[in-house]
Structure formats: C-alpha cells, structure tokens
Scaffold this motif. Sequence first.
Motif, PDB file in Angstrom:
ATOM      1  N   GLN A  74       0.812  -1.212   0.000  1.00  0.00           N
ATOM      2  CA  GLN A  74       0.000   0.000   0.000  1.00  0.00           C
ATOM      3  C   GLN A  74       0.848   1.266   0.000  1.00  0.00           C
ATOM      4  O   GLN A  74       0.310   2.368   0.051  1.00  0.00           O
ATOM      5  CB  GLN A  74      -0.931  -0.001   1.214  1.00  0.00           C
ATOM      6  N   ARG A 318      -4.617  -0.347  -4.728  1.00  0.00           N
ATOM      7  CA  ARG A 318      -5.617  -1.414  -4.680  1.00  0.00           C
ATOM      8  C   ARG A 318      -5.806  -1.806  -3.225  1.00  0.00           C
ATOM      9  O   ARG A 318      -4.846  -2.139  -2.541  1.00  0.00           O
ATOM     10  CB  ARG A 318      -5.140  -2.616  -5.492  1.00  0.00           C
ATOM     11  N   HIS A 319      -7.041  -1.775  -2.775  1.00  0.00           N
ATOM     12  CA  HIS A 319      -7.299  -1.959  -1.351  1.00  0.00           C
ATOM     13  C   HIS A 319      -7.633  -3.400  -0.976  1.00  0.00           C
ATOM     14  O   HIS A 319      -7.641  -3.732   0.211  1.00  0.00           O
ATOM     15  CB  HIS A 319      -8.447  -1.047  -0.909  1.00  0.00           C
ATOM     16  N   ASP A 321      -6.452  -6.262  -0.261  1.00  0.00           N
ATOM     17  CA  ASP A 321      -5.171  -6.887   0.074  1.00  0.00           C
ATOM     18  C   ASP A 321      -5.410  -8.316   0.574  1.00  0.00           C
ATOM     19  O   ASP A 321      -6.010  -8.509   1.628  1.00  0.00           O
ATOM     20  CB  ASP A 321      -4.478  -6.042   1.145  1.00  0.00           C
ATOM     21  N   ASN A 334     -10.793  -2.733   4.159  1.00  0.00           N
ATOM     22  CA  ASN A 334     -10.266  -2.706   2.795  1.00  0.00           C
ATOM     23  C   ASN A 334     -11.387  -2.809   1.766  1.00  0.00           C
ATOM     24  O   ASN A 334     -11.386  -2.102   0.751  1.00  0.00           O
ATOM     25  CB  ASN A 334      -9.274  -3.851   2.598  1.00  0.00           C
ATOM     26  N   ARG A 337     -13.185   0.489   1.488  1.00  0.00           N
ATOM     27  CA  ARG A 337     -12.419   1.481   0.720  1.00  0.00           C
ATOM     28  C   ARG A 337     -12.550   1.222  -0.781  1.00  0.00           C
ATOM     29  O   ARG A 337     -12.690   2.145  -1.579  1.00  0.00           O
ATOM     30  CB  ARG A 337     -10.948   1.431   1.132  1.00  0.00           C
ATOM     31  N   GLU A 338     -12.535  -0.042  -1.164  1.00  0.00           N
ATOM     32  CA  GLU A 338     -12.677  -0.363  -2.587  1.00  0.00           C
ATOM     33  C   GLU A 338     -14.101  -0.075  -3.060  1.00  0.00           C
ATOM     34  O   GLU A 338     -14.312   0.343  -4.203  1.00  0.00           O
ATOM     35  CB  GLU A 338     -12.329  -1.828  -2.825  1.00  0.00           C
TER      36      GLU A 338
END
Length: 555
Positions: A74, A318-319, A321, A334, A337-338
Amino acid sequence: MKHLLNLLAAVALLVWGTHLVRTGVLRVFGGNLRRYLQRSLGNRFSAALAGIGVTALVQSSTATSLMTSSFVGQGLITLPAALAVMRGADVGTALMSVLFSTDLSWLSPLFIFTGVVLSITRPESATGRFGRVLIGLGLMLLALQLVVQATGPLFESEAMRAVIASITSDLLLEITLGAALSVLAYSSLAVVLLVAAMAASAVVPLDVALGLTLGANLGSGILAVLTTAKSAVTVRQVTVGNLLFKMLGVALAAPFLGLWLRYLQPHVGGPTQLVVFFHLTFNIVTSVLFIGLTTPVARLAQRLLPTPPASPATSRPRHLDPSALSTPSLAISNAAREALHQADVVETMLIGTLAVIRTNDLRLAEELRKMDDTVDQLYSDIKYYLTKISREALGEEESKRWTDIISFTINMEQVGDIIERVITDIEDKKIRPQRNFSEAGMAEIVELHERLVANLRLGMSVFLNGNVRDAQKLLEEKARFRDLERAYANTHLARLMDRATPSMETSSLHIDLISDLKRINSHICSIAYPILDSAGALAPSRLRASQLVPMDDHP
C-alpha cells in the motif's frame, strides 16, 4: 500402527492449537497490532522491536510477514523497514519456543476449561474470541505432552530407527526435511517444538534435531513466499527479501552445528533446552548481524522482482489486500475502501452523463459506457474478496458491515447499469437524430441531475460514516425527488398539449430519462436503510422495503 496414529494426532493437535492462537489473536487484536506495527517503523531498530512484540503475540513470523508486506504493497512503508521488522519477527517466534519448552503442563487444563467457558457463553464477542485463543494455548501445551508420550514406544521399533539413521550425517537432507515440515504445518514454531520434544525422548540425535531446526527457520521464509505468490510485486519483495536473509543465515550457521554441540551441550539443561536455545541464538545472532544489511538485501530483492511500470489502469492503490484476510476487521475496512472507489467511478459516469446531453459528445458517451465494465469488475472483485472472509470470525458489528458493503456495491453496480442504458438512449434518441430538449425540459433535467449527484455524495458519506442524521436526510431526499419527478412529468405533458416541437420530438426520451433518474435515486437512498435499521430509526414499512434490493422504487 497405534503409536504412529497417536503421534500424528498429537502433531495435528499442536498445529491446530498454533492455528487457533494465531487466528484468534489476529481477530481480537489484529487491527491494533497493525496500527502499532505501522507506528513503530521510524527506524530499523524500533521496527525490529515491533516485530518481536507482534510475533510473540500472534506466534507466527509468517503472519507478521503478511502484515508487513501489506504495508509495503500500500506504499505505507519502505522495503528496508519491512525487512527490519522481519529480523525482529524471527526473534519473537524463537522466544515463544523457549517459553513453550518449559513445563507449563499445569496450565493446559486451566486454559482449555476457561477458553471453552468464554467461547460458549460469549460466542460473538471479543471475550469469546479470546476464549478460543486460550483453547489454542491449552491444546498446544497438551499436544507437547502427547508428543513426548507417543514418540517413546514408536521409535523403539527397528524400522523407525533405520529411518532415523538414514537421516543422520546428511545435513542438507535434515534442513530440507525441516523446511518441508514447516510448510506443511504452516508453522515453524510447531515444528521446532516438535523437534525439541523428539530430541528429549531420544527419538532423534541432537545433531539431527539442530539440522531440522535450521530447516524449520528456512521453511517459515518459504511459506511466506508461497502465501504471497499471487500478491503484488511490492508485497512479494518483502517475503523474498526475508527468504534471502534466512538462506544466508542457514548457510552461515550450518558449519558450526558441531561446535554448538561440543561447547554448549555441557552447560545446557537437556536436549529440549539445547534445541530451543539454539533456535533462539540462531535468530538473535542473524538478526543482529543482518540488521545493517536491510537496504542491500532490499535492492537485491527489487532486482530479482522488478516492479512493473505503472499504467493508468493500475496506478491507483488497490485496497483488496489478500494478506489482510487473516485479520477480518482490516479486510472489512479494505473492502469498504474499494467500494468507495466503485462509487467514485459511478459518480464520474453520472456527472459525465449531463455533459453528453449538453454537448452531444459521442466519444465521451462511449468512454462513460466502458466505465460500467469497471464498475461491474469492481463489484465482482469486492464480492469475491468478502466471500473469502470467514463469517464465523466476524463479530456482530463486523457482520453488519459485511452486509452493508455487499448491499452498497450491488446498488452501485445497478446504478452503473442504469447510467449505461441512459447514455445509450441519449445516443439513439437525441444525438444521432439531432434532436434537442426544450429549454424548460433541459432545466428540469439539470435540476434532477444536480440533486442526484448531491444525493450520491451524501450516500457515500452515510456508507462511510454511518451517521444516522445524514441517513434520515437521504431518505427524506428520496420522497422529495419522487415528488419532483412526478411534477416534471406533468409539466412535460402540459408542454405536449401546447404542441411545443422540441418537447414532442424528445417526449419518449424525456419521460424515460426522468424515470431512470428516479430509479438511480432509489438505489442511492437504499444506502440509508441499514444504518437506520441498526439505529432503530426505521419505520416497519420501510424496514420491509429495505430488505429488498430496489428494482424500481420503494413505496
């Protein structure tokens, strides 16, 4: 055969106990551990200390490696800092092997009993999850006792003695076997404890035990590389760099195993202590020696795995992960966020739609329609990512958030589909026939569009913050928008009665367009339902409506 099954069962119990502790600690404290780790990366020495502390808690240098790798992926920390953390992580797992090698058998029944009580009485709370951690600790201690009890009778047989004899004096085979066991068990800690227990029972010679211990250290590095094999290059650079350190450490330590046995064996209490203290000394010495080599090894890892040049399609963070999946609370964040990025793409499409209506720009229309493919792909990626999060590991609040994210992404995906159809209609019914809306009709579309963009932004805020007042405001906007759409439909019919030519030419498109804008608004306002439902501020009729994905409009 019975003794072999008992040993296999004891080893499986040891591995399972280690897994319970690791996953339990990550689920209870995972988010806090990651924040603590991130705050401690100011220099390589504090980073190494943080690695020791985090790994001592989660009892897995592999888990620490995955956390650290995600930070690098990140762009939050540098690769040398991540490698410094891993120097400390190896020491942390070695310290835990020393602790578990002591006689803690009296704690096993206490931990198991307390853990079962907590997990049964408070199954969905943090207390219940901590109970599962205690169960794991108790099972580990119990498994170590069972390993000692099972190995004695088993290895008295001539067949097993012949197998052990074939390994003796072949250091490379010992290292390879130890590495393979670590990968299979998903834990170098479990393998080191197993080897120590077998050495205590005189099942394996001490020189073989030390070779297996070196292999276990190497195996933890291989395991991290395999776990991140499908991750981004920047993530894999961390695990590859860590593996390079381990390979260098094993190569340096292997020639000195005989000296360790010759000079230190008389001063150590027994075979168990000899193995675990060798494991600890190996990791402390290599960490101290290599802490200054993090930058050169980082450069070597970057040469082995060069970062591909960024392209416009891949330049954004790219969130989703994969390494965060072991920490469900972080994985949920995550995904959220995406999902917000998906909403950003939808907002771009929505704003561009008005530009297409005003300018008749066919190239822009085509670009906006292609963006719906991005929205659909993001929806699929987020949904797949969420399905990989263990629902059993989620607390009540996290489960609600999981559902909210799924609902939000479904609504955004459907909004994107509607916008794509709207743009296609504009191309077919306005741009190509070279027709225009009347001045009054265009003003109505602009006002509805402005309200729609404002509601989308408010909906994104509600999804992000969960503010009840904003959710209520969003639901109120739904009623206002519906009333406005009906009013504008009536005024359009009045213009048709007046025989206004532009209104007659675009009548079908105008009516369909304001109806589609209302449908989009309905999907956006659905974001408010879960928030109001959780707060107990949703009327019964609205509650029933919120349980359905809006295909047209709620009553």
